[in-house]
Design a protein around this motif. Structure first.
Motif, PDB file in Angstrom:
ATOM      1  N   ARG A 243       1.038  -1.294  -0.079  1.00 18.98           N
ATOM      2  CA  ARG A 243      -0.101   0.450  -0.098  1.00 18.98           C
ATOM      3  C   ARG A 243       0.732   1.038   0.546  1.00 18.98           C
ATOM      4  O   ARG A 243       0.719   1.906   0.883  1.00 18.98           O
ATOM      5  N   PRO A 244       1.740   1.482  -1.313  1.00 17.71           N
ATOM      6  CA  PRO A 244       2.363   2.086  -1.322  1.00 17.71           C
ATOM      7  C   PRO A 244       2.139   3.774  -0.628  1.00 17.71           C
ATOM      8  O   PRO A 244       0.624   3.944  -1.653  1.00 17.71           O
ATOM      9  N   LEU A 245       2.648   4.895  -0.736  1.00 21.57           N
ATOM     10  CA  LEU A 245       2.114   6.364  -0.782  1.00 21.57           C
ATOM     11  C   LEU A 245       1.770   7.329  -1.921  1.00 21.57           C
ATOM     12  O   LEU A 245       1.963   6.734  -2.582  1.00 21.57           O
ATOM     13  N   PRO A 246       0.301   6.719  -2.226  1.00 21.15           N
ATOM     14  CA  PRO A 246      -0.317   7.957  -3.157  1.00 21.15           C
ATOM     15  C   PRO A 246       1.275   9.244  -3.672  1.00 21.15           C
ATOM     16  O   PRO A 246       1.451   9.627  -2.699  1.00 21.15           O
ATOM     17  N   SER A 247       0.886   9.358  -4.803  1.00 20.49           N
ATOM     18  CA  SER A 247       1.608  10.138  -5.210  1.00 20.49           C
ATOM     19  C   SER A 247       1.070  11.339  -4.841  1.00 20.49           C
ATOM     20  O   SER A 247       2.421  12.584  -5.082  1.00 20.49           O
ATOM     21  N   SER A 248       0.011  12.064  -4.769  1.00 23.93           N
ATOM     22  CA  SER A 248      -0.040  13.430  -4.469  1.00 23.93           C
ATOM     23  C   SER A 248       0.167  13.271  -3.051  1.00 23.93           C
ATOM     24  O   SER A 248      -0.693  12.345  -2.103  1.00 23.93           O
ATOM     25  N   ARG A 249       0.961  14.653  -2.593  1.00 29.97           N
ATOM     26  CA  ARG A 249       1.477  14.097  -1.335  1.00 29.97           C
ATOM     27  C   ARG A 249       2.280  15.865  -1.120  1.00 29.97           C
ATOM     28  O   ARG A 249       2.340  16.985  -2.108  1.00 29.97           O
ATOM     29  N   SER A 250       2.009  15.854   0.446  1.00 36.21           N
ATOM     30  CA  SER A 250       2.400  17.689   0.540  1.00 36.21           C
ATOM     31  C   SER A 250       3.607  17.896   1.084  1.00 36.21           C
ATOM     32  O   SER A 250       4.241  17.057   0.726  1.00 36.21           O
ATOM     33  N   SER A 251       4.134  19.098   0.536  1.00 35.62           N
ATOM     34  CA  SER A 251       5.529  19.120   1.035  1.00 35.62           C
ATOM     35  C   SER A 251       5.496  18.754   2.237  1.00 35.62           C
ATOM     36  O   SER A 251       7.272  18.248   2.163  1.00 35.62           O
ATOM     37  N   CYS A 252       5.075  18.590   2.741  1.00 41.80           N
ATOM     38  CA  CYS A 252       5.922  18.611   4.744  1.00 41.80           C
ATOM     39  C   CYS A 252       6.072  17.088   4.305  1.00 41.80           C
ATOM     40  O   CYS A 252       6.978  16.827   5.117  1.00 41.80           O
ATOM     41  N   ARG A 339      -5.659   9.722   5.825  1.00 39.89           N
ATOM     42  CA  ARG A 339      -6.047  10.435   7.176  1.00 39.89           C
ATOM     43  C   ARG A 339      -5.231  11.613   7.608  1.00 39.89           C
ATOM     44  O   ARG A 339      -5.203  12.309   8.317  1.00 39.89           O
ATOM     45  N   PHE A 340      -4.016  10.321   7.971  1.00 41.67           N
ATOM     46  CA  PHE A 340      -3.189  10.548   9.329  1.00 41.67           C
ATOM     47  C   PHE A 340      -2.503  11.304   8.809  1.00 41.67           C
ATOM     48  O   PHE A 340      -1.497  11.601   9.398  1.00 41.67           O
ATOM     49  N   LEU A 341      -1.886  11.568   7.610  1.00 41.20           N
ATOM     50  CA  LEU A 341      -1.117  12.262   6.856  1.00 41.20           C
ATOM     51  C   LEU A 341      -0.999  13.654   7.307  1.00 41.20           C
ATOM     52  O   LEU A 341      -0.231  14.685   6.675  1.00 41.20           O
ATOM     53  N   GLN A 342      -2.771  13.991   8.127  1.00 44.43           N
ATOM     54  CA  GLN A 342      -2.425  15.707   8.730  1.00 44.43           C
ATOM     55  C   GLN A 342      -1.299  16.013   9.477  1.00 44.43           C
ATOM     56  O   GLN A 342      -0.925  16.894   9.798  1.00 44.43           O
TER      57      GLN A 342
END
Length: 350
Positions: A243-252, A339-342
């Motif tokens: 379950r890799p990280l989605p390509s859309s990710r924040s700069s943080c 959602r935890f990426l927040q």
């Protein structure tokens, strides 16, 4: 997009469904996360979290609880457990316990055949003595030898004798079952394929998870996996090679990956192994292996994983008396998974 599951990475397609609802009867505030996994994010030093319990009812009306959350009179826990609350400087809010919430919605305690405990920690065991003696206590492997007798019969016990006194206690022996689900020893609790108990050791002696079949259309089922404390943050589970990280990710998030030399296919956090925190995890190697196995479930779009203290799902899922059964139709898996990426965003941005 997650990689497709290989043929062996599937769950039983046939079986009955059970109704399952989440109950949040209490919260823990000021909880330190460093004892569970190493993290240098400011937002994850001290947190306020829910303590989910679950009520599960099969097609024949048999009803069980998975965990009991906290008890209202928490100062009456065993002295060892109370000392833990004060040591970690925790705040506890529990105005209604699980029994109160059930009965407010006309679900009688007498109708609960068993309380299945993911493990024995005070924020999961609640107060079983509030349920009738006909309600059995179901625990994982090794719990009876490790934790009984309780306090006051044993001065340093983590649980109370009253938690199990005068009621059936059933300790699950996964070696007596030849069933395995995605690498985890399993037991078909009701015998109809609606509720599987899973052996998920590491965090505590005899730690268990539960897999509930929520829908079945003949070719594919959907499930909710109740993970207890197998993780204390979804960043211990995700991302993964499955379950890799989605390509859309924040700069943080991108900055975190670069700083920690990560490529988006390994979990952000690992089980804490610092000896000073050894008391918070029974076996860190087993706990890490359990997480690795749970990644196989997490790779399936047909499985929604809910850990007992997952604050990110608090704003997504419907709670009791509503059920979780239509989680897939409502898109909770997609909306909740990342959602935890927040938590990687600066606090002033939130």
């Amino acid at each position: 997009m997650a990689p497709s599951a290989s043929p062996q990475e599937t769950l039983p397609a046939a079986g009955a469904c059970a109704q399952v609802s989440a109950i949040d009867s209490a919260s823990l505030s000021n909880l330190p996360l460093e004892p569970y996994f190493h993290c240098d994010l400011p937002r994850l030093q001290r947190v306020t979290i829910p303590a989910f319990s679950f009520i599960i009812t099969n097609a024949r009306g048999r009803r069980v609880l998975f965990d009991l959350g906290l008890r209202k009179d928490w100062t009456k826990l065993s002295p060892t457990a109370v000392a833990e609350v004060y040591h970690d400087e925790l705040g506890i809010r529990c105005e209604q316990d699980v029994r109160d919430i059930l009965e407010a919605h006309d679900v009688r305690a007498e109708g609960v055949e068993a309380i299945i405990l993911s493990h024995h920690h005070f924020d999961h065991i609640g107060d079983p003595s509030r349920f009738p003696s006909s309600t059995a206590l179901v625990v994982g492997p090794g719990v009876c030898d490790a934790l009984m007798p309780g306090y006051p019969d044993q001065e340093n016990a983590e649980i109370l004798t009253s938690d199990y006194l005068n009621r059936p206690v059933r300790e699950i022996d996964f070696t007596q079952s030849d069933l395995s689900l995605l690498g985890l020893p399993a037991l078909d609790y009701f015998g109809d394929g609606s509720l599987y108990l899973l052996s998920t050791p590491g965090h505590a002696v005899g730690h268990m998870a539960a897999l509930v079949r929520t829908t079945a259309d003949g070719t594919e089922s959907s499930f909710v996996l109740l993970g207890g404390d197998a993780c204390h943050h979804c960043g211990e589970l995700r991302p993964s090679t499955r379950r890799p990280l989605p390509s859309s990710r924040s700069s943080c998030v991108a900055s975190f990956l670069e700083t920690h030399d990560m490529d988006g296919t390994q979990p952000f956090f690992q089980i804490q192994r610092d000896p000073q925190y050894a008391a918070y995890c029974n076996d860190s190697d087993e706990a890490q292996r359990t997480i690795f196995q749970l990644q196989r479930f997490d790779a399936l779009d047909s499985v929604l994983i809910i850990f007992a203290h997952d604050l990110t799902l608090k704003t997504i899922i419907d709670e009791f008396p509503a059920t979780l059964n239509d989680w897939r139709a409502k898109g909770w898996g997609d909306s909740g998974r990342w959602r935890f990426l927040q938590d990687f965003e600066p606090m002033e941005n939130l």
